[in-house]
Scaffold this active site. Structure first.
Site, mmCIF file in Angstrom:
data_model
loop_
_atom_site.group_PDB
_atom_site.id
_atom_site.type_symbol
_atom_site.label_atom_id
_atom_site.label_comp_id
_atom_site.label_asym_id
_atom_site.label_seq_id
_atom_site.Cartn_x
_atom_site.Cartn_y
_atom_site.Cartn_z
ATOM 1 N N ASP A 1 23.219 -0.116 -4.883
ATOM 2 C CA ASP A 1 22.182 0.891 -5.077
ATOM 3 C C ASP A 1 22.576 2.066 -4.181
ATOM 4 O OD1 ASP A 1 19.980 2.532 -5.086
ATOM 5 O OD2 ASP A 1 18.515 0.931 -4.841
ATOM 6 N N HIS A 2 22.983 3.196 -4.793
ATOM 7 C CA HIS A 2 23.547 4.277 -4.004
ATOM 8 C C HIS A 2 22.548 4.880 -3.018
ATOM 9 C CE1 HIS A 2 21.722 6.577 -7.350
ATOM 10 N NE2 HIS A 2 21.564 7.528 -6.458
ATOM 11 N N HIS B 1 15.503 1.309 -6.098
ATOM 12 C CA HIS B 1 15.441 2.316 -5.037
ATOM 13 C C HIS B 1 14.184 2.180 -4.170
ATOM 14 C CE1 HIS B 1 18.791 4.010 -6.972
ATOM 15 N NE2 HIS B 1 18.213 4.906 -7.728
#
Length: 523
Positions: A197-198, A260
């Protein structure tokens, strides 16, 4: 200006290069690879964090040679590098780039890839270690992993390691997430799976734990006794752009909440782990997810808000409604905005609402976590000109300007007792200097080092989907009748504001805060 000590600290904290390995990127011809992954790996190379014995193998359907791939990459890095291109660093990097074309659905392709990868290992001395990055559509996650396993490419032998990185979305609901966990679990051990998850690559996200647990002043008040509520906002000015086909099947809930936003919540709310070991951190994050109470169907109607943007004006420009975007159905009922009120049923957070909102075509691109503290008793100020005391706020700014701010009250100079809000702002760029990144550097480095702390474990994924599944079920059974229900450039539908107003609260407006701060600085 950063002090000599902080400069020394940043130099000492650069880290050691990862061990020898090859990074195999499935989907090498896609936007993610050229815009994020190659620039991120190049930044690691410039920072001396890649080993001498290193290689990248791009894999895609297009038929061309390694030499052509190197030429393409050389042109693309000029456009997408976040830190400029240093010729010496790029020369070192490009010599380690390879390309292998093929059809991901062809079983024979994987045995041929294994032979090609064996040659790369031998040529670059990567010791047989491989990191497979699946920058492909979600429908290919399980099939690619199964084919890799069938070809023996995920088998760790003779001291080597094999790991697989999987991009989000990890499932589209609870059932599909469980199924995907099961399918890849038939091939890979949990310590071989890196669900990326960036957002977790953002400095402020990683700093949440350091901020909480390395400072004795904040953790003692980080609980229900002092905190009134917590807000998490992930807002975008942009619409769906060219992602209409994907987004219309996904929506804001699936796209943002289980990954996120829940990652931000767990890091904000978790108990202190016994160490920064990945298992210890994941255990505490999972406890928070399991403590978040899923809504009943009746509660969904009361505590969950969805919206879809209509046409409007953002920064003086007219923007279209969601239903007129490319590849979006003109009768779409897909939500582009979600606001939720969540409760964490544990000792630390009982009675403290966690409000989250995310959406597109909002007034400002911003991701922030707001800890709003309880108001102090007014009794001392009852015979002064002070009419009310605003609550103190601690804001963790994650993007676009990473930093931390604290708002508190101070007496305005003069003979009359008046209070004024004061902001104490810390910006990463101001203190530690600017290091342009793609957001993937830390995550890729951790993958190569074998540190899964910033990645989701299987039980975390399933616990996240278990929270949102009841909401998805109700929304599927009761399609919205009022879409579009917010104008582009607004902070979502009116019901999102009512979600807080019914309890005497309000959303923090990042745009107003920024404007007020800029005005104060100018004055």
């Amino acid at each position: 200006m950063p002090s000599d000590d902080s400069v020394r600290l940043s130099q000492e904290a650069l880290g050691e290069p990862s061990g020898p390995c090859a990074v195999v990127i499935f989907g090498a011809g896609g936007d993610l690879t050229k815009r994020k992954l190659i620039p991120a790996l190049y930044n690691l190379a410039k920072g001396k964090l890649l080993p001498e014995n290193f290689a990248i193998v791009g894999v895609s359907r297009e038929e061309f040679s390694t030499e052509v791939y190197r030429q393409r990459s050389t042109e693309e890095i000029k456009q997408f590098s976040t830190s400029g291109v240093d010729s010496a660093s790029w020369d070192w990097f490009v010599k380690r780039l390879y390309y292998f074309p093929g059809n991901f659905k062809d079983a024979q392709f994987y045995s041929k890839l294994g032979e090609f990868l064996g040659g790369v290992h031998k040529e670059q001395g990567t010791h047989g270690n491989a990191l497979f990055y699946l920058a492909v559509g979600p429908a290919l996650f399980a099939p690619v992993v199964q084919e890799l396993g069938g070809a023996g490419l995920t088998r760790a032998e003779n001291g080597t390691w094999q790991r697989v990185v999987i991009e989000k979305p990890f499932g589209t609901d609870l059932a599909s997430a469980c199924s995907l966990n099961h399918d890849i679990g038939q091939v890979l051990k949990e310590n071989q799976i890196y669900r990326i998850d960036h957002y977790l690559g953002k400095e402020t996200v990683q700093n949440i734990l350091a901020f909480r647990f390395a400072n004795g002043i904040f953790e003692p008040v980080w609980n229900r006794r002092y905190v009134d509520h917590i807000q998490v906002t992930v807002a975008e000015e942009l619409g769906v752009e060219l992602r209409g086909d994907y987004y219309d099947r996904s929506g804001a809930m699936r796209d943002m909440i289980p990954n996120h936003i829940f990652q931000l919540i767990t890091l904000t709310a978790m108990e202190p782990p016994i160490s920064f070991d990945a298992a210890a951190v994941h255990d505490e994050q999972t406890k928070i997810l399991r403590a978040i109470q899923p809504h009943s169907p009746e509660q969904v109607l009361h505590f969950a808000v969805r919206g879809q943007y209509g046409e409007g004006v953002i920064e003086g420009k007219h923007v279209p409604a969601y239903r007129t975007e490319p590849q979006v159905s003109p009768e779409s009922t897909t939500e582009t905005f979600v606001a939720l009120s969540l409760s964490i049923d544990n000792w630390r957070w009982a009675g403290v609402p966690f409000y989250v909102r995310t959406g597109k075509r909002l007034p400002k691109r911003v991701t922030e976590i707001v800890i709003r503290f309880r108001r102090p008793p007014f009794v001392l100020f009852r015979k002064t000109s002070v009419e009310k005391i605003p609550p103190n706020e601690l804001v963790l700014n994650i993007q676009p300007n990473e930093g931390i701010s604290l708002t508190f009250e101070a007496k305005v100079p003069g003979p009359v007792v008046r209070l004024g809000a004061v902001d104490m702002n810390f910006q990463y760029n101001d203190y530690f200097g600017s290091t342009p990144t793609t957001g993937y550097e830390t995550l890729l480095y951790d993958c190569m080092k074998g540190d899964p702390t910033l990645f989701q474990r299987a039980d975390m994924v399933e616990a996240s989907w278990a929270i949102v599944q009841p909401i998805l079920d109700v929304w599927k059974a009761l399609p919205p009748r009022d879409f579009p229900n917010y104008t582009s450039g607004a902070w979502g539908p009116e019901l999102a504001h009512e979600l807080l107003r019914r309890n005497g609260r309000e959303w923090r407006d990042p745009a107003k805060k920024q404007a007020a701060r800029a005005g104060a600085a100018k004055g």
